[in-house]
Scaffold this active site. Structure first.
Site, PDB file in Angstrom:
ATOM      1  N   GLY B  14       0.859  -1.171   0.000  1.00 30.77           N
ATOM      2  CA  GLY B  14       0.000   0.000   0.000  1.00 30.77           C
ATOM      3  C   GLY B  14       0.902   1.229   0.000  1.00 30.77           C
ATOM      4  O   GLY B  14       2.068   1.162  -0.418  1.00 30.77           O
ATOM      5  N   GLY B  15       0.371   2.330   0.498  1.00 31.14           N
ATOM      6  CA  GLY B  15       1.139   3.566   0.477  1.00 31.14           C
ATOM      7  C   GLY B  15       2.456   3.461   1.231  1.00 31.14           C
ATOM      8  O   GLY B  15       3.515   3.842   0.715  1.00 31.14           O
ATOM      9  N   ALA B  16       2.417   2.945   2.453  1.00 35.14           N
ATOM     10  CA  ALA B  16       3.644   2.895   3.267  1.00 35.14           C
ATOM     11  C   ALA B  16       4.669   1.960   2.640  1.00 35.14           C
ATOM     12  O   ALA B  16       5.857   2.281   2.555  1.00 35.14           O
ATOM     13  CB  ALA B  16       3.316   2.457   4.696  1.00 35.14           C
ATOM     14  N   GLN B 244     -10.585   3.966  15.434  1.00 32.69           N
ATOM     15  CA  GLN B 244     -11.356   5.124  14.994  1.00 32.69           C
ATOM     16  C   GLN B 244     -12.605   4.702  14.237  1.00 32.69           C
ATOM     17  O   GLN B 244     -12.526   3.870  13.326  1.00 32.69           O
ATOM     18  CB  GLN B 244     -10.508   5.992  14.076  1.00 32.69           C
ATOM     19  CG  GLN B 244     -11.284   7.165  13.501  1.00 32.69           C
ATOM     20  CD  GLN B 244     -10.362   8.222  12.938  1.00 32.69           C
ATOM     21  OE1 GLN B 244      -9.952   8.163  11.788  1.00 32.69           O
ATOM     22  NE2 GLN B 244     -10.003   9.184  13.762  1.00 32.69           N
ATOM     23  N   LEU B 256     -17.074   4.444   3.022  1.00 29.32           N
ATOM     24  CA  LEU B 256     -16.635   5.755   3.491  1.00 29.32           C
ATOM     25  C   LEU B 256     -17.144   6.900   2.628  1.00 29.32           C
ATOM     26  O   LEU B 256     -17.061   6.862   1.406  1.00 29.32           O
ATOM     27  CB  LEU B 256     -15.099   5.765   3.472  1.00 29.32           C
ATOM     28  CG  LEU B 256     -14.410   7.049   3.926  1.00 29.32           C
ATOM     29  CD1 LEU B 256     -14.677   7.279   5.408  1.00 29.32           C
ATOM     30  CD2 LEU B 256     -12.918   6.944   3.665  1.00 29.32           C
ATOM     31  N   GLU B 259     -14.669  12.959   5.040  1.00 26.93           N
ATOM     32  CA  GLU B 259     -14.840  14.155   5.835  1.00 26.93           C
ATOM     33  C   GLU B 259     -14.752  15.416   4.969  1.00 26.93           C
ATOM     34  O   GLU B 259     -15.235  16.475   5.361  1.00 26.93           O
ATOM     35  CB  GLU B 259     -13.696  14.152   6.854  1.00 26.93           C
ATOM     36  CG  GLU B 259     -13.792  15.119   7.962  1.00 26.93           C
ATOM     37  CD  GLU B 259     -12.749  14.753   9.018  1.00 26.93           C
ATOM     38  OE1 GLU B 259     -12.702  13.578   9.438  1.00 26.93           O
ATOM     39  OE2 GLU B 259     -11.984  15.627   9.393  1.00 26.93           O
ATOM     40  N   ARG B 290     -13.038  13.264  14.597  1.00 28.03           N
ATOM     41  CA  ARG B 290     -13.932  12.162  14.267  1.00 28.03           C
ATOM     42  C   ARG B 290     -14.545  11.477  15.476  1.00 28.03           C
ATOM     43  O   ARG B 290     -15.700  11.062  15.438  1.00 28.03           O
ATOM     44  CB  ARG B 290     -13.157  11.146  13.434  1.00 28.03           C
ATOM     45  CG  ARG B 290     -12.834  11.696  12.072  1.00 28.03           C
ATOM     46  CD  ARG B 290     -11.956  10.782  11.275  1.00 28.03           C
ATOM     47  NE  ARG B 290     -11.772  11.350   9.939  1.00 28.03           N
ATOM     48  CZ  ARG B 290     -10.962  10.847   9.015  1.00 28.03           C
ATOM     49  NH1 ARG B 290     -10.254   9.773   9.287  1.00 28.03           N
ATOM     50  NH2 ARG B 290     -10.869  11.412   7.836  1.00 28.03           N
ATOM     51  N   HIS B 357     -12.912   2.389  11.015  1.00 31.07           N
ATOM     52  CA  HIS B 357     -12.139   3.014   9.956  1.00 31.07           C
ATOM     53  C   HIS B 357     -10.633   2.832  10.095  1.00 31.07           C
ATOM     54  O   HIS B 357      -9.951   2.524   9.131  1.00 31.07           O
ATOM     55  CB  HIS B 357     -12.480   4.503   9.931  1.00 31.07           C
ATOM     56  CG  HIS B 357     -11.879   5.257   8.794  1.00 31.07           C
ATOM     57  ND1 HIS B 357     -12.060   4.868   7.493  1.00 31.07           N
ATOM     58  CD2 HIS B 357     -11.112   6.377   8.756  1.00 31.07           C
ATOM     59  CE1 HIS B 357     -11.417   5.721   6.696  1.00 31.07           C
ATOM     60  NE2 HIS B 357     -10.825   6.631   7.434  1.00 31.07           N
ATOM     61  N   SER B 403      -3.383  10.038   8.076  1.00 33.05           N
ATOM     62  CA  SER B 403      -2.930   8.684   7.743  1.00 33.05           C
ATOM     63  C   SER B 403      -2.188   8.686   6.409  1.00 33.05           C
ATOM     64  O   SER B 403      -1.157   8.027   6.270  1.00 33.05           O
ATOM     65  CB  SER B 403      -4.093   7.696   7.698  1.00 33.05           C
ATOM     66  OG  SER B 403      -5.041   8.105   6.738  1.00 33.05           O
TER      67      SER B 403
END
Lengths: 264, 590
Positions: B14-16, B244, B256, B259, B290, B357, B403
């Site tokens: 993923g991103g990381a 969360q 989702l 926000e 949140r 989440h 995140s």
């Protein structure tokens, strides 16, 4: 593009009258369906075959929910890829009633549930098992169009500037999730697996029309190949198949135009 | 069994993982092992943006961002880590732009920024425009851009390789016993074969564990694998009680809705049409953090002001916004409402309810992304970044956009640190029969001759977690959950895997994932039971106040069969001090 002023102007009301319809109807409808799944289990059977499953589904259930119900409650060997389940990861492209779709985006109630709903793997890529295909040839074409920003000039200390209009120019093709629904819906790709296919061209488009990129000519050269854009027969299957609503055929035409106008 | 040898192995794409791979791949021989094709990762589902104090549209600075992050996390944030993140955020965004990420732009051609929950100017005075974004598909753009750059740098991926074990050996160094990383064991989904990867450094970037809950924004594949593997090998898990719940999941589905919908002016209403957040957070209202918004929503429903036939959700109202504005800034989420609920957000409010989440907790690391095995010591060669890790920059409640920032800042740090370590370290010899633990695990699952179904156990687990360990918790609900989980673990011993093949045996995969979910659910519940206070995402109705005197500390949960006397037997709960730099805990008001 609208400006930022809008959200300062109208502070929303503290209280509003809501229409009764917002309460919705009280009952969640249920319905019975037959899910007809194309099975291929090469460890056990040489040939592919159809397998029917009767399941009761509800309200806004999707094809993916039906597949899960089958896998979780009836036959654990039914195999398919999926992850996000809301149309952004691109795992679950498959042929549903003959059309390439994401299983997580097709609501059962929008299909004719009086007849079996057929689910098959996408075409043109080697089937590994049931609905799972080998994606490697697809990603190979993607890699060949050099899907990354190339800019040889010294980077500025902050961001590269780009106007909102320049950004908008390639917005549509940035939406691609590499699900392969377009490429595997293309009749040219079915008969000629060497053809780059719509998804690779879409991703080339995303960089060719990005004002920050310097390598458009290189990509146009790649796509001017005999397996490149000229194989496209403008059948629009790809545009119909795209779960992200990308105007795929239009993007391919723009790449064709760019080759003609820049290089002839 | 095949054995591979790399300087650095990154688990997860993923991103990381990919941000780490871009750094590591240019410095050391690197392989990325990933359960999913990289572009399927759930980073792609993130929507709203990535905060950085670029100050492109209004005055801002990273110190304000640091403060907001710490306050947002209800002071359980390690302040040194938050400072690193907020400071490096600026370069993290600029790095992505230079890699090609198509951010939305200001009229001057700079990266545009918008408001997001909990992000304020000058220590809470008013909302600030800090979130850099690409419509409501910022995560998609980050995932694609990072993958594109992995292709550019020829990063070597092993796709659909499911890592199931972390190999470590104890070495004596100067008379002291040290654990060091030797590699990982992976199960190749396509063939069903085991592969051993010997590596000097291992980076865990496997993401979160949202599938312990029923209503969740998380992908089916987010089963906390990295956390589970580490925990089973004796590494503690930090702050697992803090989960969360995102306020605006599509009602009943959990999908989702960013926000950003509220950042762009959307508001929440109850069945009476009332903008109820005015009562709970008078200053920043719908843009409160949140945890506060999610609890407020749940409370509206609990007190009978929910909308819909079952009065079990509230409404996200965008009807006062111009349709063109919605189309330009929130195209994807409004399409979700149309596709999945048949609601037209231009003229109807959208049914929403909190959805699980993000796991604030995870594998403990320091700011160099090195994994801790105790409060004081690290495991040389082992790194973690992203949702799987707990640095802790999110404390007890993560702010929106932080995140995407976390994966970029700490993914980069992990990739650099892992590569640099591999340049000086020697390979550690693999233990004898390195695959034996994994082979035994798989044989046990595959060979189980019971009648219990994986799907049924998972459903019951998710239901008890939603009922008992969600927005509101008490000692009674938590104990009920522990009892349920233990009964399910017992049933798990008698599951059946129907698929008997080796090729793409996803039936087996789901069974293994369920084992991990059960372990993690138990840890989350045990830590929640232990924390007799309310803070951030963890709200105990029987202890409704924050209790800094007794609980201003991280929890550290260790798998410990000897802990038979613990509240939740087999889990030893310890604590770790919170790092403070310049911010003293204050009451958290918005």
């Amino acid at each position: 593009m609208p400006t930022e002023t809008k959200d300062e102007s109208a502070e929303p009301a503290s209280k509003v009258e809501l229409p009764d319809s917002v309460a919705g109807s009280g009952e969640i409808p249920s319905f019975d369906i037959t899910l007809r799944v194309r099975r291929y289990l090469p460890e056990f059977y040489d040939e592919a075959y159809w397998d029917d499953f009767q399941v009761t589904m509800y309200g806004t259930d999707r094809v993916l929910d039906a597949l899960h119900k089958v896998k979780w409650e009836m036959d654990g060997s039914v195999s398919f890829r999926r992850s996000c389940a809301h149309g952004v990861c691109g795992s679950d492209a498959m042929r549903i009633n003959g059309h390439n779709r994401l299983a997580c985006k097709v609501l059962l109630k929008d299909l004719n549930t009086s007849k079996p709903i057929t689910v098959e793997p996408i075409k043109g890529l080697p089937v590994e098992k049931d609905l799972i295909v080998d994606m490697e040839p697809f990603f190979q074409s993607y890699r060949e169009i050099m899907p990354f920003l190339m800019n040889e000039s010294a980077p500025p200390s902050k961001e590269r500037l780009q106007s909102a209009e320049e950004r908008e120019r390639f917005d549509d093709t940035t939406k691609c999730i590499l699900c392969a629904a377009c490429t595997s819906s293309c009749p040219v790709f079915w008969t000629d697996g060497q053809y780059f296919g719509p998804a690779a061209i879409v991703n080339a488009h995303r960089f060719i029309f990005d004002s920050r990129d310097d390598a458009g000519d290189m990509r146009l050269e790649v796509l001017n190949d005999k397996e490149g854009v000229w194989r496209c027969r403008t059948t629009f299957n790809c545009t119909d198949a795209c779960p992200r609503g990308i105007q795929v055929t239009k993007a391919i035409s723009e790449v064709k135009q760019a080759i003609l106008s820049r290089k002839v | 069994m095949q054995v591979h040898k790399y300087d650095v192995v990154i688990v997860g794409a993923g991103g990381a993982g990919m941000r780490a791979a871009i750094e590591s791949g240019q410095r050391a021989r690197t392989a990325v092992l990933t359960k999913l094709y990289p572009t399927r990762s759930h980073t792609g589902a993130a929507q709203g943006g990535m905060c950085a104090a670029l100050a492109n549209v209004e005055e801002d600075n990273w110190e304000w961002h640091t403060f907001d992050t710490i306050k947002g996390g209800d002071y359980l944030v390690d302040q040194d880590a938050a400072e690193v993140m907020a400071k490096e955020a600026i370069d993290a965004v600029l790095d992505l732009e230079k890699m090609g990420l198509p951010f939305n732009r200001t009229p001057e051609g700079r990266i545009d920024q918008r408001r997001f929950g909990g992000h304020t100017r000058d220590h809470g005075k008013a909302p600030v425009r800090r979130s850099c974004y690409a419509a409501d598909r910022t995560g998609h753009m980050i995932l694609q851009t990072l993958y594109q750059n992995c292709v550019k740098h020829n990063v070597e991926f092993y796709n659909e390789f499911y890592v199931l074990d972390l190999l470590m050996v104890d070495e004596e160094v100067d008379g002291e016993l040290n654990r060091r990383v030797a590699g990982v064991v992976a199960y190749d989904l396509a063939s069903g074969e085991l592969h051993v990867f010997q590596a000097k450094s291992v980076v865990f970037a496997t993401g979160g564990s949202g599938k312990v809950f029923k209503t969740t924004s998380n992908a089916h594949t987010l089963t906390g694998d990295g956390m589970g593997i580490a925990y089973r090998r004796g590494i503690p898990l930090e702050d697992m009680e803090f989960f969360q719940f995102h306020p605006t999941g599509l009602a009943g589905l959990g999908i989702l809705l960013s926000e950003a919908a509220r950042g762009e002016g959307g508001i929440l209403r109850n069945a009476d049409g009332e903008r109820f957040m005015e009562r709970y957070a008078p200053t920043i209202k719908d843009l409160a953090p949140r945890d506060i918004v999610a609890r407020s929503m749940a409370n509206e429903v609990r007190e009978g002001r929910g909308a819909g036939p079952n009065k079990d959700y509230v409404l996200l109202d965008l009807t006062h916004l111009e349709p063109e504005h919605i189309d330009a800034k929130l195209p994807d989420i409004t399409e979700f409402a149309r596709t999945y609920l048949g609601v037209e957000p231009y003229n109807e409010p959208v049914p929403v309810f909190p959805t699980a989440h993000y796991n604030m907790g995870g594998i403990p690391t320091n700011i160099s992304a090195e994994v801790l095995q105790t409060n004081e010591s690290t495991i040389p060669g082992l790194y973690a970044a992203g949702e799987v890790a707990c640095v802790s920059v999110h404390g007890s409640n993560r702010l929106g956009t932080n995140s995407l920032l976390d994966i970029n800042v700490f993914g980069k740090r992990a990739g650099i640190a892992a590569a640099e370590y591999s340049q000086t370290a020697e390979f550690v010899d693999l233990p004898e029969d390195p695959e034996s633990y994994t082979a035994t695990l798989l044989d046990a699952v595959r060979g189980s001759e019971g009648t219990e179904r994986v799907g049924a156990i998972r459903k019951e687990l998710q239901e008890t977690m939603d009922t008992n360990v969600q927005v509101f918790r008490t000692a009674d609900t938590l104990k009920k959950a522990v009892g349920d989980i233990d009964a399910l673990k017992e049933r798990y011993m008698r599951i059946t895997v129907q698929d008997k093949g080796k090729r793409y045996n996803l039936d087996l995969l789901e069974a293994v994932e369920l084992g991990i979910l059960l372990d993690l659910a138990r840890v989350t519940t045990a830590a929640a039971l232990h924390r007799k206070e309310s803070r951030g995402g963890h709200y105990r109705e029987d202890f409704p106040d924050r209790d800094d005197e007794n609980f201003m500390e991280h929890s550290m949960a260790y798998l410990d069969p000897a802990a038979t006397e613990a509240d939740v037997p087999g889990i030893r709960l310890a604590t770790k001090p919170v790092e403070f730099t310049r911010y003293k805990p204050m009451e958290r008001k918005y």
